[in-house]
Design an enzyme around this catalytic site. Structure first.
Site, PDB file in Angstrom:
ATOM      1  N   CYS A 244       7.071 -28.491  15.957  1.00 42.30           N
ATOM      2  CA  CYS A 244       7.506 -29.347  14.839  1.00 42.30           C
ATOM      3  C   CYS A 244       6.633 -29.125  13.599  1.00 42.30           C
ATOM      4  O   CYS A 244       5.453 -29.495  13.578  1.00 42.30           O
ATOM      5  CB  CYS A 244       7.452 -30.807  15.283  1.00 42.30           C
ATOM      6  SG  CYS A 244       7.666 -32.001  13.961  1.00 42.30           S
TER       7      CYS A 244
ATOM      8  N   CYS B 211       5.233 -32.258  11.956  1.00 45.50           N
ATOM      9  CA  CYS B 211       4.161 -32.825  12.783  1.00 45.50           C
ATOM     10  C   CYS B 211       2.807 -32.216  12.408  1.00 45.50           C
ATOM     11  O   CYS B 211       1.781 -32.907  12.374  1.00 45.50           O
ATOM     12  CB  CYS B 211       4.432 -32.579  14.263  1.00 45.50           C
ATOM     13  SG  CYS B 211       5.914 -33.400  14.902  1.00 45.50           S
TER      14      CYS B 211
END
Length: 268
Positions: free
Chosen positions: A31, A34
């Site tokens: 991600c 993230c």
């Protein structure tokens, strides 16, 4: 702060959150957002060490925990307190937005004192409530709830302080009406009677302001409405503005507001 190494969610999040708020960052290695959010949260965790703890949960390593808490998009950040999720956000927010979110989402360590103050107000013990709220704000000046309660209690006895406390509340949707009401009434309270315009309504207007200074809102509304009927535009429409401010201060459901609302509406 925890890494993605095995840990016990019950101990490291649920139980810990009964002592200190825990911010849980649900993330995954693939991600991109993230990876952007992670260092921001880590900086904030260091900056506010002791106020809350950061725990990182890799959704690929702990899918059962992710499913339990309904994680559908990442990064997802959930704030736990007393074993429960009390707030959350999804996505890589900028640092200043996360700080703003935290300022509202984090439970106050002085919440019990604020609740006690509310109980004292309900019991008619305003002096005890003021003492409690003064203490809370000495330790936590940014506590908006305590500030709003104190503004209502001291507006007529300590108007300068009330205005100072009310100013930052203007930007808070929940307290904007209170802030505006305090600004209007505080200006009246601090303004010398000698500077009021001449006119037939001057004496009645001064008497209405004196009722305000005594905290007698019933009498103040009665007198401001009388001035409004006779000379709406005295002191730049001051009586109408004062009545609206009192209604906002009390709330439309307050018995005094309900008593005078119809008379006010018919006065002009």
């Amino acid at each position: 702060m925890q890494s993605s190494t095995p840990f016990d969610f019950q101990t490291d999040v649920i139980e810990l959150s009964k002592t200190i708020p825990v911010l849980v960052d649900f993330w995954a290695s693939w991600c991109g957002p993230c990876r952007i959010l992670a260092p921001v949260l880590e900086r904030l965790a260091e900056r506010y060490a002791g106020k809350w703890a950061l725990v990182k949960v890799n959704t690929e390593e702990y899918p059962e925990i992710s499913a339990q808490y309904g994680i559908r998009g990442i990064p997802n950040v959930k704030l736990f307190s007393n074993g429960e999720v009390i707030d959350e956000f999804t996505g890589a927010l900028p640092e200043h937005q996360i700080e703003q979110w935290l300022s509202k989402a984090l439970p106050s360590p002085w919440a019990e004192d604020v609740e006690r103050a509310a109980a004292e107000i309900a019991a008619g013990n305003d002096s005890a409530a003021i003492s409690l709220l003064d203490g809370v704000l000495a330790e936590e000046p940014e506590n908006r709830n305590a500030a709003a309660m104190l503004v209502r209690l001291i507006l007529f006895s300590r108007p300068e302080e009330a205005l100072r406390l009310a100013e930052p509340l203007e930007a808070e949707p929940d307290y904007a009406d209170l802030s505006e009401a305090a600004r209007t009434l505080g200006a009246l309270l601090l303004r010398p009677a000698s500077v009021l315009p001449e006119g037939e309504s001057r004496e009645a207007y001064v008497a209405a302001v004196e009722s305000l200074r005594k905290g007698d809102l019933d009498s103040a509304l009665d007198r401001f409405i009388a001035v409004l009927r006779d000379d709406r535009y005295y002191d730049g429409d001051g009586s109408r503005k004062a009545c609206i401010a009192i209604f906002r201060l009390l709330g439309e459901e307050h018995e005094i507001a309900m008593k005078y609302r119809r008379a006010f509406d018919r006065a002009f």
